[in-house]
Design a protein around this motif. Sequence first.
Motif, PDB file in Angstrom:
ATOM      1  N   GLU A  23       0.863  -1.243  -0.063  1.00 55.32           N
ATOM      2  CA  GLU A  23      -0.170   0.028  -0.058  1.00 55.32           C
ATOM      3  C   GLU A  23       0.909   1.306  -0.044  1.00 55.32           C
ATOM      4  OE1 GLU A  23      -3.643   2.009   2.904  1.00 55.32           O
ATOM      5  OE2 GLU A  23      -3.265  -0.271   2.539  1.00 55.32           O
ATOM      6  N   ILE A  24       1.910   1.354   0.692  1.00 60.77           N
ATOM      7  CA  ILE A  24       2.814   2.355   0.796  1.00 60.77           C
ATOM      8  C   ILE A  24       3.476   2.514  -0.628  1.00 60.77           C
ATOM      9  CG2 ILE A  24       5.168   2.891   1.639  1.00 60.77           C
ATOM     10  CD1 ILE A  24       4.298   1.972   4.342  1.00 60.77           C
ATOM     11  N   LEU A  25       3.876   1.211  -1.301  1.00 57.25           N
ATOM     12  CA  LEU A  25       4.513   1.582  -2.701  1.00 57.25           C
ATOM     13  C   LEU A  25       3.281   1.984  -3.564  1.00 57.25           C
ATOM     14  CD1 LEU A  25       6.648  -1.727  -3.042  1.00 57.25           C
ATOM     15  CD2 LEU A  25       7.554   0.677  -2.544  1.00 57.25           C
ATOM     16  N   GLN A  26       2.281   1.519  -3.525  1.00 58.00           N
ATOM     17  CA  GLN A  26       1.023   2.037  -4.356  1.00 58.00           C
ATOM     18  C   GLN A  26       0.961   3.679  -4.155  1.00 58.00           C
ATOM     19  OE1 GLN A  26      -1.274  -0.359  -6.111  1.00 58.00           O
ATOM     20  NE2 GLN A  26      -1.478   1.807  -7.318  1.00 58.00           N
ATOM     21  N   ASP A  27       1.060   4.159  -3.105  1.00 57.94           N
ATOM     22  CA  ASP A  27       0.868   5.592  -3.039  1.00 57.94           C
ATOM     23  C   ASP A  27       2.093   6.279  -3.342  1.00 57.94           C
ATOM     24  OD1 ASP A  27      -1.676   5.181  -1.680  1.00 57.94           O
ATOM     25  OD2 ASP A  27      -0.876   5.412   0.331  1.00 57.94           O
ATOM     26  N   ALA A  28       3.364   5.561  -3.220  1.00 54.19           N
ATOM     27  CA  ALA A  28       4.515   6.399  -3.704  1.00 54.19           C
ATOM     28  C   ALA A  28       4.737   6.493  -5.279  1.00 54.19           C
ATOM     29  CB  ALA A  28       5.775   5.658  -3.038  1.00 54.19           C
ATOM     30  N   THR A  29       4.194   5.153  -5.827  1.00 53.57           N
ATOM     31  CA  THR A  29       4.304   5.181  -7.334  1.00 53.57           C
ATOM     32  C   THR A  29       3.275   6.182  -7.939  1.00 53.57           C
ATOM     33  OG1 THR A  29       3.229   2.986  -7.429  1.00 53.57           O
ATOM     34  CG2 THR A  29       5.702   3.122  -7.212  1.00 53.57           C
ATOM     35  N   ASP A  30       2.141   6.158  -7.482  1.00 51.40           N
ATOM     36  CA  ASP A  30       1.036   6.745  -8.199  1.00 51.40           C
ATOM     37  C   ASP A  30       0.537   7.972  -7.578  1.00 51.40           C
ATOM     38  OD1 ASP A  30      -1.417   6.884  -9.588  1.00 51.40           O
ATOM     39  OD2 ASP A  30      -2.656   5.687  -8.597  1.00 51.40           O
ATOM     40  N   SER A  31       1.372   8.957  -8.258  1.00 52.35           N
ATOM     41  CA  SER A  31       1.204  10.269  -7.867  1.00 52.35           C
ATOM     42  C   SER A  31       0.137  11.142  -8.475  1.00 52.35           C
ATOM     43  CB  SER A  31       2.542  11.007  -8.087  1.00 52.35           C
ATOM     44  OG  SER A  31       2.896  11.354  -9.396  1.00 52.35           O
ATOM     45  N   GLY A  32      -0.707  10.417  -9.490  1.00 51.47           N
ATOM     46  CA  GLY A  32      -1.343  11.111 -10.610  1.00 51.47           C
ATOM     47  C   GLY A  32      -0.944  11.845 -11.528  1.00 51.47           C
ATOM     48  N   ARG A  33       0.426  11.848 -11.725  1.00 47.15           N
ATOM     49  CA  ARG A  33       1.283  12.452 -12.762  1.00 47.15           C
ATOM     50  C   ARG A  33       2.259  11.715 -13.114  1.00 47.15           C
ATOM     51  NH1 ARG A  33       1.252  16.250 -16.121  1.00 47.15           N
ATOM     52  NH2 ARG A  33       3.230  17.839 -16.678  1.00 47.15           N
ATOM     53  N   ILE A  37       3.964   3.232 -14.000  1.00 46.77           N
ATOM     54  CA  ILE A  37       4.803   2.003 -14.348  1.00 46.77           C
ATOM     55  C   ILE A  37       6.233   2.322 -14.358  1.00 46.77           C
ATOM     56  CG2 ILE A  37       5.204   0.139 -16.058  1.00 46.77           C
ATOM     57  CD1 ILE A  37       2.414   0.171 -14.643  1.00 46.77           C
ATOM     58  N   SER A  38       6.792   3.360 -14.727  1.00 51.64           N
ATOM     59  CA  SER A  38       8.242   3.693 -14.549  1.00 51.64           C
ATOM     60  C   SER A  38       8.628   3.676 -13.156  1.00 51.64           C
ATOM     61  CB  SER A  38       8.422   5.050 -15.290  1.00 51.64           C
ATOM     62  OG  SER A  38       8.196   5.216 -16.353  1.00 51.64           O
ATOM     63  N   ARG A  39       8.046   4.120 -12.392  1.00 49.39           N
ATOM     64  CA  ARG A  39       8.303   4.125 -10.841  1.00 49.39           C
ATOM     65  C   ARG A  39       8.458   2.759 -10.319  1.00 49.39           C
ATOM     66  NH1 ARG A  39       4.355   8.443 -10.816  1.00 49.39           N
ATOM     67  NH2 ARG A  39       5.255  10.414 -10.936  1.00 49.39           N
ATOM     68  N   VAL A  40       7.500   1.938 -10.624  1.00 52.55           N
ATOM     69  CA  VAL A  40       7.624   0.718  -9.897  1.00 52.55           C
ATOM     70  C   VAL A  40       8.328  -0.121 -10.942  1.00 52.55           C
ATOM     71  CG1 VAL A  40       6.068  -1.566 -10.067  1.00 52.55           C
ATOM     72  CG2 VAL A  40       4.935   0.477  -9.754  1.00 52.55           C
ATOM     73  N   LEU A  41       8.926  -0.148 -11.980  1.00 52.32           N
ATOM     74  CA  LEU A  41       9.938  -0.799 -12.601  1.00 52.32           C
ATOM     75  C   LEU A  41      11.487  -0.344 -11.883  1.00 52.32           C
ATOM     76  CD1 LEU A  41       9.162  -0.499 -16.504  1.00 52.32           C
ATOM     77  CD2 LEU A  41       9.503  -2.630 -14.987  1.00 52.32           C
ATOM     78  N   TRP A  42      11.274   0.842 -11.616  1.00 52.27           N
ATOM     79  CA  TRP A  42      12.670   1.312 -11.228  1.00 52.27           C
ATOM     80  C   TRP A  42      12.851   0.720  -9.681  1.00 52.27           C
ATOM     81  CZ3 TRP A  42      13.620   4.538  -6.798  1.00 52.27           C
ATOM     82  CH2 TRP A  42      14.682   5.275  -6.423  1.00 52.27           C
ATOM     83  N   LEU A  43      11.695   0.447  -8.856  1.00 46.86           N
ATOM     84  CA  LEU A  43      11.692  -0.060  -7.484  1.00 46.86           C
ATOM     85  C   LEU A  43      12.259  -1.548  -7.493  1.00 46.86           C
ATOM     86  CD1 LEU A  43       8.735   1.798  -5.681  1.00 46.86           C
ATOM     87  CD2 LEU A  43      11.338   2.093  -5.400  1.00 46.86           C
ATOM     88  N   THR A  44      11.973  -2.090  -8.650  1.00 42.55           N
ATOM     89  CA  THR A  44      12.399  -3.589  -8.715  1.00 42.55           C
ATOM     90  C   THR A  44      13.872  -3.633  -8.750  1.00 42.55           C
ATOM     91  OG1 THR A  44      12.590  -3.667 -11.277  1.00 42.55           O
ATOM     92  CG2 THR A  44      10.325  -4.061 -10.182  1.00 42.55           C
ATOM     93  N   ASN A  45      14.711  -2.734  -8.806  1.00 42.84           N
ATOM     94  CA  ASN A  45      16.171  -2.770  -8.786  1.00 42.84           C
ATOM     95  C   ASN A  45      16.470  -2.407  -7.147  1.00 42.84           C
ATOM     96  OD1 ASN A  45      16.622  -2.937 -11.624  1.00 42.84           O
ATOM     97  ND2 ASN A  45      15.870  -0.795 -11.574  1.00 42.84           N
ATOM     98  N   VAL A  46      15.571  -2.170  -6.443  1.00 36.36           N
ATOM     99  CA  VAL A  46      16.295  -2.248  -4.946  1.00 36.36           C
ATOM    100  C   VAL A  46      16.893  -3.523  -4.443  1.00 36.36           C
ATOM    101  CG1 VAL A  46      15.538  -1.732  -2.566  1.00 36.36           C
ATOM    102  CG2 VAL A  46      14.474  -0.288  -4.400  1.00 36.36           C
ATOM    103  N   SER A  47      16.055  -4.418  -4.672  1.00 40.10           N
ATOM    104  CA  SER A  47      16.716  -5.813  -4.141  1.00 40.10           C
ATOM    105  C   SER A  47      16.013  -6.984  -4.602  1.00 40.10           C
ATOM    106  CB  SER A  47      16.676  -5.851  -2.479  1.00 40.10           C
ATOM    107  OG  SER A  47      15.358  -6.029  -2.015  1.00 40.10           O
ATOM    108  N   THR A  48      16.427  -8.295  -4.553  1.00 41.55           N
ATOM    109  CA  THR A  48      15.809  -9.167  -5.056  1.00 41.55           C
ATOM    110  C   THR A  48      14.491  -9.633  -4.236  1.00 41.55           C
ATOM    111  OG1 THR A  48      17.668 -10.454  -5.424  1.00 41.55           O
ATOM    112  CG2 THR A  48      15.744 -11.492  -5.507  1.00 41.55           C
ATOM    113  N   THR A  49      14.369  -9.112  -2.710  1.00 42.72           N
ATOM    114  CA  THR A  49      13.205  -9.190  -2.188  1.00 42.72           C
ATOM    115  C   THR A  49      12.010  -8.175  -2.731  1.00 42.72           C
ATOM    116  OG1 THR A  49      14.696  -9.695  -0.277  1.00 42.72           O
ATOM    117  CG2 THR A  49      12.348  -9.140   0.268  1.00 42.72           C
ATOM    118  N   TRP A  50      12.606  -6.988  -3.043  1.00 46.82           N
ATOM    119  CA  TRP A  50      11.517  -5.881  -3.574  1.00 46.82           C
ATOM    120  C   TRP A  50      11.318  -6.391  -4.822  1.00 46.82           C
ATOM    121  CZ3 TRP A  50      11.173  -0.172  -2.231  1.00 46.82           C
ATOM    122  CH2 TRP A  50      11.423  -0.257  -0.919  1.00 46.82           C
ATOM    123  N   GLN A  51      11.805  -6.891  -5.659  1.00 41.09           N
ATOM    124  CA  GLN A  51      11.681  -7.307  -6.926  1.00 41.09           C
ATOM    125  C   GLN A  51      10.303  -8.405  -6.873  1.00 41.09           C
ATOM    126  OE1 GLN A  51      14.360  -9.712  -9.525  1.00 41.09           O
ATOM    127  NE2 GLN A  51      14.196  -7.904 -10.951  1.00 41.09           N
TER     128      GLN A  51
END
Length: 196
Positions: A23-33, A37-51
């Motif tokens: 839910e935190i990630l949903q709020d962080a990635t969906d700013s309305g502007r 998808i670009s933001r979610v793809l970027w976050l998959t690089n944080v770690s294998t667990t996040w991915q």
Amino acid sequence: RQYPRKIPGSDPCKRLPAEIFLEILQDATDSGRGCSISRVLWLTNVSTTWQNALLSAPTLWATIDLHNRIPRQQLELELSVALHLSGDAPLHLRIESPYPMWPNDYEMLRPHCARIAKFSLSYIFDAIGGSIGSNANILATLGHLPGLRWFEARLRSPDTPSSSIEIETFIAKNSQITNISGIPLMARTLHMPFIA
């Protein structure tokens, strides 16, 4: 360059319940502007667990932004990834019009139209009415969307009678909509009980 040392047990993906983390990630990635998808793809690089967490959460991939602000090839790739990873989740489609690539993207989107639950259309009126990718073309192509419950239109220039008619026609085809916002409508539309 030195990176901060990782503190054991500090990864929120491991410390928080999965639903709260997502839910935190949903709020962080969906700013309305911009493109969520670009933001979610970027976050998959944080770690294998996040991915792994992100790839197994269809709702994080369900907001689709179509606009002319990023290279065409990237947008096409993100649309394809979003449609695949969102699984059967309801979609939130956001389009900035005029959008000349609409006919091509509609072909990719068409098999998933029944999943569109939220639709946002922001547009600038172009001098050539009815051009490819204009609001009229987009609304006419989409037609009836059986899962649509929420519709928003944001205008960037004064409303015109033709735009109201296009919007009214779209709303009439989608009488199941329960929430409409952001648009000045003609008087007869204002009598509809579901206007929010």
